[in-house]
Design a protein around this motif. Structure first.
Motif, PDB file in Angstrom:
ATOM      1  N   GLY A 216      39.474 -56.332 -32.184  1.00 32.53           N
ATOM      2  CA  GLY A 216      40.890 -56.323 -31.802  1.00 32.53           C
ATOM      3  C   GLY A 216      41.720 -56.829 -32.967  1.00 32.53           C
ATOM      4  O   GLY A 216      42.558 -57.708 -32.858  1.00 32.53           O
ATOM      5  N   LYS A 217      41.469 -56.247 -34.127  1.00 32.53           N
ATOM      6  CA  LYS A 217      42.004 -56.765 -35.383  1.00 32.53           C
ATOM      7  C   LYS A 217      43.487 -56.456 -35.612  1.00 32.53           C
ATOM      8  O   LYS A 217      44.088 -56.962 -36.543  1.00 32.53           O
ATOM      9  N   PHE A 218      44.035 -55.593 -34.798  1.00 29.25           N
ATOM     10  CA  PHE A 218      45.397 -55.152 -35.096  1.00 29.25           C
ATOM     11  C   PHE A 218      46.381 -56.174 -34.566  1.00 29.25           C
ATOM     12  O   PHE A 218      46.420 -56.435 -33.360  1.00 29.25           O
ATOM     13  N   GLU A 219      47.135 -56.788 -35.479  1.00 30.27           N
ATOM     14  CA  GLU A 219      47.990 -57.870 -35.002  1.00 30.27           C
ATOM     15  C   GLU A 219      49.461 -57.614 -35.260  1.00 30.27           C
ATOM     16  O   GLU A 219      49.836 -56.875 -36.163  1.00 30.27           O
ATOM     17  N   ALA A 220      50.258 -58.224 -34.404  1.00 29.63           N
ATOM     18  CA  ALA A 220      51.702 -58.234 -34.609  1.00 29.63           C
ATOM     19  C   ALA A 220      51.992 -59.469 -35.459  1.00 29.63           C
ATOM     20  O   ALA A 220      51.643 -60.589 -35.073  1.00 29.63           O
ATOM     21  N   LYS A 221      52.610 -59.255 -36.608  1.00 29.85           N
ATOM     22  CA  LYS A 221      52.850 -60.378 -37.518  1.00 29.85           C
ATOM     23  C   LYS A 221      54.280 -60.885 -37.384  1.00 29.85           C
ATOM     24  O   LYS A 221      55.225 -60.104 -37.416  1.00 29.85           O
TER      25      LYS A 221
ATOM     26  N   VAL B  49      49.802 -62.254 -33.723  1.00 35.21           N
ATOM     27  CA  VAL B  49      49.210 -62.143 -32.393  1.00 35.21           C
ATOM     28  C   VAL B  49      48.251 -60.957 -32.419  1.00 35.21           C
ATOM     29  O   VAL B  49      48.672 -59.818 -32.539  1.00 35.21           O
ATOM     30  N   LYS B  50      46.954 -61.278 -32.317  1.00 36.32           N
ATOM     31  CA  LYS B  50      45.939 -60.227 -32.366  1.00 36.32           C
ATOM     32  C   LYS B  50      45.713 -59.661 -30.974  1.00 36.32           C
ATOM     33  O   LYS B  50      46.223 -60.179 -30.006  1.00 36.32           O
ATOM     34  N   GLY B  51      44.903 -58.606 -30.913  1.00 34.94           N
ATOM     35  CA  GLY B  51      44.498 -58.141 -29.596  1.00 34.94           C
ATOM     36  C   GLY B  51      44.384 -56.657 -29.430  1.00 34.94           C
ATOM     37  O   GLY B  51      43.553 -56.189 -28.657  1.00 34.94           O
ATOM     38  N   HIS B  52      45.189 -55.861 -30.118  1.00 27.40           N
ATOM     39  CA  HIS B  52      45.095 -54.415 -29.907  1.00 27.40           C
ATOM     40  C   HIS B  52      43.864 -53.838 -30.598  1.00 27.40           C
ATOM     41  O   HIS B  52      43.440 -54.332 -31.633  1.00 27.40           O
TER      42      HIS B  52
ATOM     43  N   SER C 117      53.901 -55.429 -26.883  1.00 26.58           N
ATOM     44  CA  SER C 117      53.466 -54.513 -27.935  1.00 26.58           C
ATOM     45  C   SER C 117      52.675 -53.390 -27.295  1.00 26.58           C
ATOM     46  O   SER C 117      51.990 -53.589 -26.290  1.00 26.58           O
ATOM     47  N   GLY C 118      52.809 -52.207 -27.870  1.00 23.06           N
ATOM     48  CA  GLY C 118      52.087 -51.050 -27.355  1.00 23.06           C
ATOM     49  C   GLY C 118      51.257 -50.444 -28.466  1.00 23.06           C
ATOM     50  O   GLY C 118      51.738 -50.310 -29.586  1.00 23.06           O
ATOM     51  N   GLY C 119      50.025 -50.090 -28.162  1.00 22.55           N
ATOM     52  CA  GLY C 119      49.118 -49.668 -29.219  1.00 22.55           C
ATOM     53  C   GLY C 119      48.598 -48.263 -29.063  1.00 22.55           C
ATOM     54  O   GLY C 119      48.794 -47.591 -28.053  1.00 22.55           O
ATOM     55  N   GLU C 120      47.912 -47.847 -30.100  1.00 15.85           N
ATOM     56  CA  GLU C 120      47.222 -46.566 -30.122  1.00 15.85           C
ATOM     57  C   GLU C 120      46.120 -46.563 -29.053  1.00 15.85           C
ATOM     58  O   GLU C 120      45.628 -45.520 -28.654  1.00 15.85           O
TER      59      GLU C 120
END
Length: 326
Positions: A266-271, A284-287, A305-308
């Protein structure tokens, strides 16, 4: 800060929007069905069914009565927020990429993609108070630049329209005449596609995110570059806190390169960056896929946040977030 995981979309998220009261969150995705959620607990209220393609963008009126959505099915639709009923369909000859209600909700700006020989375009539509009187004709049609326009929003007092897109240039247009007033210069501007654009709460400045791995803060009236936030990966989405001097950048690699990284983490984070000092203050990691959409609640106490990966993650900040010192 435990996120609330909101699973309602089967395809990647494209856009998130809170209403002005901050009690509803609207999400758009590539699965044809814009969805509305309760913003405090992430409960799904309903979906708006009728589009026949990916939905790229949405906006909600100030009184939370109307929703407008732009879709790859070459239409933009007006909806009754409460009942989910379709009120009107604007038909175009190419996909509708971006939609934005004016201050006062009497106008909407809709951008359409280049398609075959058609160039990109910015359409201004009048929004009737009574849906039965709604017509599809444009008040103004601006032939756009080369490449797609990814976002177009209203400037102060609806006098201007600010657009940005694939050619990396930010333009300010006169919303009465359609004349180009200003454009960002090559030196201080973005170097690659501008993916996202969001205005500050008071409309005095706006933030753009780009595939050139940066986000930039601009003065709305003069188009002067104020700040630049540099990150390691392409920026797909940006948001600005209405409460504190924080900006959030979300992104990740292109979808084609995703398989080269460890997805389990879940490496994609909002910085989060300090808006003034331009320094990173946290993430904030999680996506499990690139972040495509970000939005702050108008009260500044939560963000989503909305992810792929098809999830919307809703985060209510802990008290220590409000005391971050650099």
């Amino acid at each position: 800060m435990r996120p609330i995981l909101m699973k309602g979309h089967e395809r990647p998220l494209t856009f998130l929007k809170y209403n002005r009261d901050g009690d509803l969150l609207f999400s758009c995705a590539k699965d044809h069905n814009p969805t509305v959620w309760f913003a405090d607990n992430g409960e799904r209220l309903g979906t708006y069914r009728g589009h026949n393609g990916a939905v790229w963008c949405c906006d909600v009126s100030r009184d939370s009565g109307r929703l407008i959505t732009g879709s790859a099915d070459q239409t933009a639709k007006l909806w009754n927020v409460q009942s989910g009923q379709q009120l009107f369909t604007f038909n175009f000859d190419s996909p509708a990429r971006s939609v934005d209600f004016s201050v006062g909700d009497k106008l909407a700006v809709i951008t359409t993609d280049p398609f075959m020989e058609l160039p990109s375009a910015i359409h201004v539509k009048r929004i009737a108070k009574d849906p039965s009187e709604q017509t599809g004709e444009s008040v103004l049609l601006i032939k756009g630049p080369q490449g797609r326009i990814n976002r177009a929003v209203w400037g102060p007092l609806n006098r201007t329209i600010i657009s940005a897109g694939e050619d990396a240039v930010i333009r300010i247009w006169d919303s009465e005449t359609g004349k180009l007033i200003k454009e960002s210069d090559k030196e201080s501007g973005h170097k690659k596609t501008v993916t996202s654009l969001v205005k500050s709460a008071d409309g005095s400045h706006f933030l753009t995110g780009s595939l050139d791995k940066s986000a930039r803060l601009w003065d709305t009236r003069t188009l002067t570059l104020i700040k630049t936030y540099v990150t390691e990966r392409p920026v797909n989405a940006v948001a600005m806190s209405p409460l504190l001097d924080h900006v959030v950048l979300g992104g990740g690699q292109d979808a084609s390169a995703v398989t080269t990284t460890d997805h389990r983490a879940g490496k994609f984070e909002a910085k989060f960056y300090d808006k003034i000092l331009q320094e990173e203050i946290g993430g904030v990691k999680g996506h499990f896929g690139p972040i495509n959409a970000l939005a702050f609640n108008p009260d500044g106490k939560s963000f989503s946040s909305g992810g792929e990966d098809g999830y919307v993650r809703l985060h209510h900040f802990d008290s220590d977030y409000f005391n971050i010192k650099i």
